[in-house]
Scaffold this active site. Sequence first.
Site, PDB file in Angstrom:
ATOM      1  CG  HIS A 351      -0.486   0.106   2.544  1.00  0.00           C
ATOM      2  ND1 HIS A 351      -0.560   1.266   3.279  1.00  0.00           N
ATOM      3  CD2 HIS A 351       0.082  -0.799   3.374  1.00  0.00           C
ATOM      4  CE1 HIS A 351      -0.072   1.060   4.496  1.00  0.00           C
ATOM      5  NE2 HIS A 351       0.332  -0.190   4.578  1.00  0.00           N
ATOM      6  CG  ASP A 361       2.524   0.794   8.252  1.00  0.00           C
ATOM      7  OD1 ASP A 361       2.256   0.503   7.076  1.00  0.00           O
ATOM      8  OD2 ASP A 361       1.779   0.512   9.206  1.00  0.00           O
ATOM      9  CD  GLU A 398      -2.685  -2.019   5.289  1.00  0.00           C
ATOM     10  OE1 GLU A 398      -2.529  -3.079   5.889  1.00  0.00           O
ATOM     11  OE2 GLU A 398      -2.446  -0.915   5.836  1.00  0.00           O
ATOM     12  CD  GLU A 399      -1.578   1.938   7.823  1.00  0.00           C
ATOM     13  OE1 GLU A 399      -2.193   1.297   8.674  1.00  0.00           O
ATOM     14  OE2 GLU A 399      -0.356   1.833   7.649  1.00  0.00           O
ATOM     15  CG  ASP A 427       1.995  -3.189   5.365  1.00  0.00           C
ATOM     16  OD1 ASP A 427       2.438  -2.037   5.427  1.00  0.00           O
ATOM     17  OD2 ASP A 427       0.812  -3.482   5.663  1.00  0.00           O
ATOM     18  CG  HIS A 526      -0.426   2.991  12.758  1.00  0.00           C
ATOM     19  ND1 HIS A 526      -1.503   2.149  12.894  1.00  0.00           N
ATOM     20  CD2 HIS A 526       0.241   2.538  11.668  1.00  0.00           C
ATOM     21  CE1 HIS A 526      -1.479   1.233  11.936  1.00  0.00           C
ATOM     22  NE2 HIS A 526      -0.419   1.443  11.183  1.00  0.00           N
TER      23      HIS A 526
HETATM   24 ZN   LIG Z   1       1.044  -0.880   6.382  1.00  0.00          ZN
END
Ligand SMILES: [Zn+2]
Length: 757
Positions: A351, A361, A398-399, A427, A526
């Site tokens: 993603h 990420d 995706e998240e 990922d 995140h």
């Molecule tokens: Zn990810």
Amino acid sequence: MRLTARPIPVLAAGFLLLALAPSPAGDLRGFTAESAKAQREWETKFRAIPSPDSLREYMRRLSARPHHVGSPYDKANAEWILAKFQSFGLDAQIEQFDVLFPTPKERVVELVAPTKFVAKLQEPPVPGDPTSAQQSEQLPTYNAYSIDGDVTAPLVYVNYGVPADYERLERLGVSVKGAIVIARYFGSWRGIKPKVAAEHGAVGCIIYSDPKDDGYTQGEVYPQGPWRPKDGVQRGSVMDMPVYPGDPLTPGVGATKDAKRLAIGDAPTITKIPVLPISYGDAQPLLAALAGPVAPEEWRGGLGITYRVGPGPAKVHLRVKSDWSLKPLYDVIARIPGAAAPDEWVIRGNHHDAWVNGAEDPVSGQVPLLEEARAYGQLLKQGWRPRRTIIYAAWDGEEPALLGSTEWVEAHADELSRKAVAYLNSDTNGRGYLAMAGSHALEQFINDVARDIEDPETRLTVWKRDQLRAIARADSAAARQEARQRANLRIGALGSGSDYTPFLQHVGIATLNLGYGGEDGGGIYHSIYDDFKWYTTFADTSFVYGRALAQTVGTAVMRLADAEVLPYEFGGLAETVGRYVKEVEKLLKDRQDDVRERNRQIDEGVFTATADPRDPFVPPAKEEVPPFLNFAPLDNSAGALTRAADRYERAFAKAQANGGAALARPEAAALNATLLQAERALTSRDGLPRRPWYRHQIYAPGFYTGYGVKTLPGVREAIEQKYWKEADEQIARGSQTLDAEADVINRAAEQLENLAP
Ligand SMILES: [Zn+2]
């Protein structure tokens, strides 16, 4: 998103060593000797191309600004990736979908009694880290797909908030009915915490990052070190994805412009109670204000307080309100048409959207994908023509909920079901060991690839390094023996947590999830601190593991795309399925033994006698012992699967012997068409109980444990949730699935036998 614990090759004691042999030296499974030689040359050329400098520059660009779904930079990145694919000479386009993606409008967490405290809910910029100051573009800290709500209630600490924690609370005489729970991150996928809390009657849920799990207990915090600072918050989705992922309004179909949509109020995957995530800076005053029993030892985190459970006297006000408009998704899809078998597709994805800047990420996985595409562009100019079609995908969304991949798969499900050979996902990426997980029909294949990739720091092959770690980590002599002697390392099974889910679990496409890691911990997941500065200071700082990932996945894609006969191998699958069957049988027996023993102890008065009479304690109630189930159908079908796999391997060895000319015969096309159905046969149109979107009968995410993998999920769920009435039916369905798989393999074996009589 990614799994918080990276999948590692699973080793366990007490299995039989099978005579699984790797492909003979110099040989490539599924290739004639002649085409294998050409293949090796192309692969060597390919692996020389990916460059750490390119990876670094792509990351600098893609992570320069926040790029969540619906943000201007998300779209700009998609357009930039599109232009990159095109500049490499690939045919590429953007596919757009429109999905429900809530973004926060109001967020309040405050302690209203016995004292007052208002949570900050804000991550401060860090000096020397320029992108951490892009506040006007950052998505505030929140949990996506929390229902709107405004509640004030006593607080209860529930540890990780998994079902076992609520049983413990019951023993302590504590109920969460009408309470707001505070759970810590880890221990389960985050969406499970509000789900289980609501089922126990809670009216709100706060999730915080405890320093013991990814803060100062682990190491220095950012910017001095890689771990989570005091005000760092983990954003993330709390949608009920074990029911179905993707757009909550369009289950089972692509979220195109005129797709039929559910009303928001009817979407079953939105949480039942409001949820917000907070930092440990904000959590400390709330936890410190709790009274009631001292928390059990394993529940205590790293804050300098006595952890207590409550309820109260801490009383908390929680308020969440979101903008529930549809947002656009931009999937970027590139294609290299296959020269000989254009209707067989090998698909590779990662993603591109992030919660904020997302250097780790997802950008650390996205940039190797771009380097693979660049390298293919160069090989194409030199005359390489893949036999099958290769599709490269940079997914959006995706998240929040695997949105971009799920909508794309749902929109193209029929075509994928006919054409897809394999899906390869990554990922995130970091320093360390290659983690290999996926469909067991690809176990030998990916082991063979790993034997051809060099670890950039130790110069061992990445396979050898994984093997040596397996020996070091083995917890028994038998496990050490397996790690030393088994021809292939076991690969992990897939639950969920990234874009492979719709491919594997909805359509039944053979899948691999790959990534390096294990040596670069950190607590920026995140948060706004997952950015270029952090990644280039603490993670794969020289991008040599980014290069290794491009080499690994790129080699795998080329090999799958070019093999004359698809390199699936079923001996490893059959052996692994046999283990799964034994595991569910043992699960039932363990449950019976446990209940019998507990009932006996209740009769003996053990619980009441050994609880401190001065502390509140509620003894467990007696339970009915789980009934016996007949597993014979599963055992028989697992046996049939093993026989089919053995027959296929014998035929395969014969066909590949003496240069393997048989593999190049035109009849191999029909064999490939049969093989294409092998993973599909492991699915059932009816899906799993209570969640028909999940069709794979061998692997699924857990319904109550979140994204961890469940093997033989229908049967296992029946035992764990005591669905005794449907247990026989689930055993029958599992057995039929294995029979269907054995049929496909027997058909393929027969075709192979005819190729090389
Ligand atoms: Zn990810």
